[in-house]
Design a protein around this motif. Structure first.
Motif, PDB file in Angstrom:
ATOM      1  N   ASN A   1     102.000 -56.475   0.913  1.00 61.11           N
ATOM      2  CA  ASN A   1     102.090 -57.456   0.254  1.00 61.11           C
ATOM      3  C   ASN A   1     103.234 -57.613  -0.890  1.00 61.11           C
ATOM      4  OD1 ASN A   1     101.240 -60.261  -1.053  1.00 61.11           O
ATOM      5  ND2 ASN A   1      99.784 -58.777  -2.371  1.00 61.11           N
TER       6      ASN A   1
ATOM      7  N   ALA B   1      96.563 -68.074  -6.731  1.00 65.85           N
ATOM      8  CA  ALA B   1      97.190 -66.612  -6.175  1.00 65.85           C
ATOM      9  C   ALA B   1      98.356 -65.822  -7.016  1.00 65.85           C
ATOM     10  CB  ALA B   1      97.501 -66.614  -4.847  1.00 65.85           C
TER      11      ALA B   1
ATOM     12  N   GLN C   1     102.868 -64.011  -5.087  1.00 66.97           N
ATOM     13  CA  GLN C   1     102.522 -63.212  -4.369  1.00 66.97           C
ATOM     14  C   GLN C   1     102.105 -63.710  -2.655  1.00 66.97           C
ATOM     15  OE1 GLN C   1      99.111 -60.763  -4.943  1.00 66.97           O
ATOM     16  NE2 GLN C   1      98.025 -62.323  -5.974  1.00 66.97           N
TER      17      GLN C   1
ATOM     18  N   GLN D   1     104.685 -59.059  -4.086  1.00 68.41           N
ATOM     19  CA  GLN D   1     104.409 -59.621  -5.368  1.00 68.41           C
ATOM     20  C   GLN D   1     105.655 -59.580  -6.421  1.00 68.41           C
ATOM     21  OE1 GLN D   1     101.281 -56.833  -6.387  1.00 68.41           O
ATOM     22  NE2 GLN D   1      99.859 -57.997  -5.885  1.00 68.41           N
TER      23      GLN D   1
ATOM     24  N   TYR E   1      99.928 -62.553  -0.565  1.00 65.70           N
ATOM     25  CA  TYR E   1      98.527 -62.583  -0.164  1.00 65.70           C
ATOM     26  C   TYR E   1      97.514 -62.454  -1.375  1.00 65.70           C
ATOM     27  CZ  TYR E   1     100.717 -61.936   4.576  1.00 65.70           C
ATOM     28  OH  TYR E   1     101.614 -62.013   5.781  1.00 65.70           O
ATOM     29  N   SER E   2      96.489 -62.983  -1.068  1.00 65.02           N
ATOM     30  CA  SER E   2      95.534 -62.645  -2.322  1.00 65.02           C
ATOM     31  C   SER E   2      94.222 -62.913  -1.911  1.00 65.02           C
ATOM     32  CB  SER E   2      95.906 -64.112  -3.209  1.00 65.02           C
ATOM     33  OG  SER E   2      95.486 -65.190  -2.651  1.00 65.02           O
TER      34      SER E   2
ATOM     35  N   VAL F   1     101.127 -59.227 -11.985  1.00 67.33           N
ATOM     36  CA  VAL F   1     101.489 -60.654 -10.797  1.00 67.33           C
ATOM     37  C   VAL F   1     101.726 -61.575 -11.943  1.00 67.33           C
ATOM     38  CG1 VAL F   1     101.184 -61.719  -9.261  1.00 67.33           C
ATOM     39  CG2 VAL F   1     100.510 -59.608  -8.929  1.00 67.33           C
TER      40      VAL F   1
ATOM     41  N   THR G   1      99.547 -67.269   0.947  1.00 70.06           N
ATOM     42  CA  THR G   1     100.386 -68.377   0.064  1.00 70.06           C
ATOM     43  C   THR G   1     101.212 -68.876   1.086  1.00 70.06           C
ATOM     44  OG1 THR G   1     100.197 -66.819  -1.697  1.00 70.06           O
ATOM     45  CG2 THR G   1     101.372 -68.870  -2.119  1.00 70.06           C
TER      46      THR G   1
ATOM     47  N   SER H   1      97.202 -72.123  -0.107  1.00 73.37           N
ATOM     48  CA  SER H   1      97.172 -71.062   0.779  1.00 73.37           C
ATOM     49  C   SER H   1      96.505 -71.391   2.055  1.00 73.37           C
ATOM     50  CB  SER H   1      96.479 -69.746  -0.076  1.00 73.37           C
ATOM     51  OG  SER H   1      97.176 -69.348  -1.137  1.00 73.37           O
TER      52      SER H   1
END
Length: 354
Positions: free
Chosen positions: A5, A108, A111, A7, A113-114, A81, A42, A88
């Motif tokens: 991921n 989110a 980044q 960020q 992915y969350s 972050v 995202t 998303s």
């Protein structure tokens, strides 16, 4: 499943305007959802002026979810972050009402992915409007314009409205709603291209360049009957030019002061507090700061009415889309230099609805 991921975290607190070294790109493991949670990828990241305040070592209003009130909160911690609104796609769901493949609006941040709580997200339906609009004209900026103008500005036919940052995500919508309500609309924007957009595409009556050294006299000529509503989101020298033209019982919704966000010392607006307070008193001016979450009971009304205006062409919008999460810091810096027209977005991953 992706391997990592990406960020973008806060590396240092800016002194003045943010710079590249204030951000750092890192790679972390992709998070795993727990019970009731969603793993999301995202697609679009919203870049908004309010994020600048969260980079300081002081309290600042935090990014809102559409169902939550903005709260004054501590700053983004060094190494954390960067925040921000997002659209998303759900990759994995351990929540009852959300399925993989659904699209949601959330926070989110910067980044790939969350994790999101399944019971506190708003779903977006591509058949109703492009999913990106959930961060712009049909999202927080649009609702800021809608609620601030209608609840505080209270426009009536034949009144004169002035709006700063007229080609931006909020100002562009403010002016168009005012036209729908029968007002004469004067925009102020940064440069000839933005002014032409406001007049030729958005339908403003006049748009003046904030860089023009004769702004004050040009604005006075454009408002022969004075100003009844000034929608404030810039501050500084623009405020100073508009303020003397306000009529008795003028309304001034205040949703931002972007000219001040990077300032080490106050910029523009040589007027002092006593002078401003005297005008508020003697002209019975209603000067009110607000955030759209002051009017959360109007969310459904906003979505319905703005959705109709957008689909019918009464309200138009433009999006300035930058591709790649890695380009978010540069795009964010450009926001304060006026490099975008319309809503500024980062396309973090391909939009599967296009």
């Amino acid at each position: 499943m992706p391997e990592f991921n990406r960020q973008i975290v806060l590396a240092a607190r800016p002194k003045g305007a943010p710079k590249n070294s204030d951000f750092r790109l890192v790679e972390t493991p992709v998070p795993e959802p727990g019970v009731g949670e969603l793993l999301c990828q995202t697609i679009y990241l919203s870049l908004d002026p309010y994020l600048r305040g969260s980079m300081n070592a002081a309290k600042s209003y935090a990014a809102p979810a559409e169902t939550d009130a903005i709260a004054y909160a501590g700053p983004v911690e060094i190494g954390a972050v960067m925040g921000g609104g997002t659209v998303s796609r759900v990759l994995e769901s351990r929540a009852d009402r959300i399925a993989p493949g659904d699209f949601i609006v959330g926070l989110a941040g910067w980044q790939d992915y969350s994790i999101a709580p399944g019971d506190a997200v708003h779903t977006v339906h591509p058949q109703d409007a492009p999913i990106s609009t959930a961060l712009g004209v049909l999202g927080m900026p649009g609702m800021t314009a809608y609620t601030g103008l209608l609840n505080i500005g209270k426009p009536t036919p034949e009144e004169t409205l002035v709006v700063a940052a007229a080609s931006g995500a909020v100002g562009s919508v403010v002016g168009q709603i005012a036209k729908i309500k029968g007002c004469r609309v004067i925009g102020i924007a940064g440069g000839p291209e933005k002014c032409a957009f406001a007049v030729e595409v958005l339908g403003f009556d006049v748009c003046l360049d904030r860089h023009d050294p004769e702004l004050a006299s040009l604005l006075e000529a454009a408002c022969p009957d004075g100003v009844d509503i000034y929608f404030e989101n810039v501050g500084g020298s623009v405020f100073e030019a508009v303020w003397p033209l306000l009529n008795p019982f003028a309304r001034v919704p205040v949703c931002g002061l972007i000219s001040q966000y990077n300032a080490v010392t106050p910029q523009g607006a040589a007027m002092g507090i006593p002078e401003v307070m005297r005008e508020i008193l003697t002209k019975s001016i209603n000067l009110r700061g607000f955030m759209y979450t002051d009017f959360l009971d109007q969310v459904d009304e906003f979505r319905r009415e703005m959705g109709n205006w957008v689909s019918s062409g009464l309200v138009r919008y433009r999006e300035h889309v930058v591709d790649g999460l890695e380009n978010a810091p540069r795009a964010f810096q450009g926001l304060f230099k006026g490099e975008n027209i319309g809503k500024l977005l980062v396309r973090v991953s391909p939009d599967p609805t296009l």
